[in-house]
Structures are given as structure tokens and as C-alpha cells.
Design a protein around this motif. Structure first.
Motif, PDB file in Angstrom:
ATOM      1  N   LEU A  65       0.836  -1.198   0.000  1.00  0.00           N
ATOM      2  CA  LEU A  65       0.000   0.000   0.000  1.00  0.00           C
ATOM      3  C   LEU A  65       0.876   1.255   0.000  1.00  0.00           C
ATOM      4  O   LEU A  65       0.528   2.263  -0.628  1.00  0.00           O
ATOM      5  CB  LEU A  65      -0.913   0.011   1.223  1.00  0.00           C
ATOM      6  N   GLN A 110       3.741   1.615  -1.475  1.00  0.00           N
ATOM      7  CA  GLN A 110       4.183   1.829  -2.852  1.00  0.00           C
ATOM      8  C   GLN A 110       3.065   2.407  -3.710  1.00  0.00           C
ATOM      9  O   GLN A 110       3.316   3.266  -4.565  1.00  0.00           O
ATOM     10  CB  GLN A 110       4.699   0.515  -3.445  1.00  0.00           C
ATOM     11  N   LEU A 111       1.847   1.966  -3.482  1.00  0.00           N
ATOM     12  CA  LEU A 111       0.701   2.522  -4.213  1.00  0.00           C
ATOM     13  C   LEU A 111       0.556   4.020  -3.928  1.00  0.00           C
ATOM     14  O   LEU A 111       0.360   4.820  -4.848  1.00  0.00           O
ATOM     15  CB  LEU A 111      -0.594   1.808  -3.816  1.00  0.00           C
ATOM     16  N   ARG A 112       0.657   4.384  -2.653  1.00  0.00           N
ATOM     17  CA  ARG A 112       0.525   5.800  -2.292  1.00  0.00           C
ATOM     18  C   ARG A 112       1.644   6.631  -2.914  1.00  0.00           C
ATOM     19  O   ARG A 112       1.405   7.725  -3.439  1.00  0.00           O
ATOM     20  CB  ARG A 112       0.536   5.963  -0.765  1.00  0.00           C
ATOM     21  N   THR A 132       1.026   7.142  -6.677  1.00  0.00           N
ATOM     22  CA  THR A 132      -0.037   8.106  -7.004  1.00  0.00           C
ATOM     23  C   THR A 132       0.450   9.543  -6.827  1.00  0.00           C
ATOM     24  O   THR A 132       0.090  10.425  -7.604  1.00  0.00           O
ATOM     25  CB  THR A 132      -1.296   7.881  -6.137  1.00  0.00           C
ATOM     26  N   PHE A 150       8.147  -0.941  -7.144  1.00  0.00           N
ATOM     27  CA  PHE A 150       6.772  -1.018  -7.639  1.00  0.00           C
ATOM     28  C   PHE A 150       6.766  -1.351  -9.129  1.00  0.00           C
ATOM     29  O   PHE A 150       5.992  -2.191  -9.583  1.00  0.00           O
ATOM     30  CB  PHE A 150       6.065   0.316  -7.381  1.00  0.00           C
ATOM     31  N   ILE A 163      -3.083   2.222 -13.770  1.00  0.00           N
ATOM     32  CA  ILE A 163      -2.694   1.789 -12.423  1.00  0.00           C
ATOM     33  C   ILE A 163      -3.013   2.883 -11.409  1.00  0.00           C
ATOM     34  O   ILE A 163      -3.460   2.611 -10.291  1.00  0.00           O
ATOM     35  CB  ILE A 163      -1.193   1.435 -12.385  1.00  0.00           C
ATOM     36  N   ALA A 191      -5.293   2.487  -8.258  1.00  0.00           N
ATOM     37  CA  ALA A 191      -4.681   2.765  -6.944  1.00  0.00           C
ATOM     38  C   ALA A 191      -5.555   3.699  -6.122  1.00  0.00           C
ATOM     39  O   ALA A 191      -5.717   3.514  -4.909  1.00  0.00           O
ATOM     40  CB  ALA A 191      -3.287   3.357  -7.137  1.00  0.00           C
TER      41      ALA A 191
END
Length: 307
Positions: free
Chosen positions: A5, A7-9, A12, A41, A66, A70
Motif C-alpha cells: 500500500l 508503494q501505491l501511495r 499516485t 513497484f 494503475i 490505486a
């Protein structure tokens, strides 16, 4: 796939700014830390998420898909956390504000009490100009805006918080020098303006236009802080909100120049779209403001009444 999570933040935020440096600044991380997480990522996918052209970072079409996913995933994660707090009987969620730059001297005082009462509430506040505040409200990217002049092109509701007084300001007169005493003599000096889209600039231009006066020389700056420093340095005069120059007046760096027709007075308003369905957090904040605004204005800004 085994991405996190975190890496997702990070991805973005990098995608939003199209810059690792700016993303690192927003996330309070070092640039190498962001680069490492972005690389890890990317290793989860066979297709590139970003591409570097010259020195500019771009998000690929696949990368944008992505990003969209995300946002949905992170929103669900936030919802789980917020719902957990709600079941514990605590108000939780996100309060999103978009405020004009001068409001940064005012808005924090109308927030601190609420944020202390509700520690599980997250705050996202964009400090910008009036034009962008309107855009944020239109695109539903903000629950509330804070402006000194209510936009007329949107169907808005508003709560008035306190008066906003604007005075002509100049450097402290030295060695027997005198400030201009009339508008005609003022326009012989350079006048300093905020950038287009600023409500302070609009107020200043409206005042000059109403008086049928034209600035001889105009200097444009994009922040109140830059404007203050330019005046202190003797570059010219400007009409500025009183709440933004408290310390400079106290320290003797700036002084108010009396001029017929001034001060200008508007109102600091909290505004929101009439059609907007307020979240529980936004509704609670609005209730707090209606209950506490007069006390806050007097406690924190009663000093303005001496001018």
C-alpha cells in the motif's frame, strides 16, 4: 504481484506531480527513498509505468490505469480505517479544503479546535488563488472553500467568518520622506499587485478602476510574502489584507498609508456548493464553525479592531 500500500501511495503522488522531487517533498521522504520504492513497484509489472523524456517524467497510458486503480484501492483502505473509528464512536474521515492564499493567516485558527476534538479526522488543505478554489469546488475536490469575495458564477452556500480589511501599505517613511496623500500622487509611484486570479488583486484593481485611476508602473508578484518583502525593500505600494501584515506592522517594517476611500472591507467566507451532499465530517465541521466562529474571530483577531 507483491506490491505494498505504501508503494501505491507513493506512485499516485509521483503521478500527480510528475516529479520524484516534488513527491518526496509532499511525502516527507528523501528523494532516494521515493526512487527506490518506485523502482520496486515498477518491478511488479511487465509494462512501463513511467517514461523519462529529457528531464521530464511522464506517466504512460498503462501507468495511468494503475493510478486510477490505486486511487480506488486506497480509498477503500481509508474507508476501512474510518469505519473502524466510527464503530468505536469516534468521528473519522477526511476534511478537504481549498483556500485563497491570504486565508492561510486565518483558516488555521478556525480549524485547530475542530481537529483537536476529532483526532481521527484527516485534513487536506490546498492553499491557492480564488480561480483555483472555484475549480476545486466545481470538480468536487473540496468540501469547502475559503474566500474573501463569494464567487457569483456558482450556486453556493456560505457562512461569514469575519471582516477582511484591506489597507494601502508602504515602507516606513524615513528621513522626513512623506507618503502620497492622494490617489493621483500615489499612481506616480510603482504599484505592486498579486497575480491574476487573486481576490486581493481584483479588489485593488476594482478600487483603482472605480476611482478612474491608472497605475503608472505595475509590478506583479505571486505571493503575499513576496509582496511584503518588495514593499519593505521600497519597491512601491500595495493594497493588502490587514491580517497578513500584523507582524510587519508591529515590528515597524511596514506602515499603513491613509488614503481616501480606504480601507476596503470584504468578508472571509466559508463556501460550499448548494448541491453538495456533505460527509459526516464536513457536516460536523460546519456545525462547529456556526457554533464557534464568533468566539474564534474575537479571541484570535480582535486586534484588527484597533485599525
Amino acid at each position: 504481484m507483491n506490491f505494498t500500500l505504501r508503494q501505491l501511495r507513493i506512485f499516485t503522488v509521483v503521478a500527480e506531480h510528475k516529479s520524484i522531487t516534488k513527491a518526496a517533498k509532499e511525502l516527507y521522504l528523501s528523494q532516494p527513498a521515493v526512487s527506490i520504492q518506485l523502482k520496486k513497484f515498477q518491478q511488479q509489472f511487465d509494462l512501463p509505468l513511467t517514461e523519462l523524456i529529457g528531464k521530464q517524467l511522464y506517466i504512460t497510458d498503462f501507468g495511468q490505469q494503475i493510478v486510477n486503480s490505486a486511487h480506488s484501492i486506497l480509498a477503500e483502505v481509508d474507508a476501512i480505517e474510518y469505519n473502524s473509528n466510527i464503530f468505536k464512536g469516534r468521528l473519522a474521515g477526511r476534511l478537504r479544503l481549498s483556500i485563497v492564499s491570504t486565508a492561510k493567516y486565518v483558516m488555521p485558527y478556525f480549524l485547530s479546535g475542530f481537529m483537536h476534538l476529532h483526532p481521527e479526522v484527516d485534513l487536506l488543505m490546498d492553499v491557492t488563488n480564488k480561480r483555483q478554489v472555484v475549480a476545486d469546488l466545481e470538480k468536487n475536490e473540496a468540501d469547502f472553500g475559503m474566500v474573501s469575495v463569494v464567487p457569483t458564477n456558482l450556486d453556493l452556500l456560505h457562512v461569514s467568518l469575519m471582516p477582511n480589511k484591506l489597507y494601502l501599505v508602504g515602507e516606513v517613511a524615513k528621513d522626513g520622506a512623506e507618503h502620497p496623500k492622494t490617489l493621483k500622487s500615489l499612481t506616480k509611484h510603482p504599484l505592486l499587485f498579486r497575480e491574476a486570479g487573486s481576490a486581493t488583486r481584483d479588489a485593488m484593481e476594482d478600487f483603482l478602476s472605480h476611482k478612474r485611476a491608472r497605475a503608472g508602473k505595475k509590478i506583479e508578484l505571486t505571493s503575499n510574502e513576496a509582496l511584503k518583502q518588495a514593499i519593505i525593500a521600497g519597491l512601491g505600494y500595495s493594497i493588502m489584507p490587514l491580517i497578513g501584515i500584523k507582524n510587519e506592522l508591529k515590528n515597524g517594517d511596514l506602515e499603513i498609508v491613509p488614503l481616501p476611500g480606504l480601507p476596503l472591507t470584504t468578508e472571509w467566507d466559508l463556501v460550499w456548493l448548494k448541491s453538495k451532499k456533505l460527509s459526516p465530517v464536513a457536516a460536523a465541521y460546519l456545525e462547529f464553525i456556526r457554533r464557534e466562529k464568533d468566539r474564534i474571530a474575537m479571541d484570535k483577531f480582535g486586534w484588527t479592531e484597533q485599525y
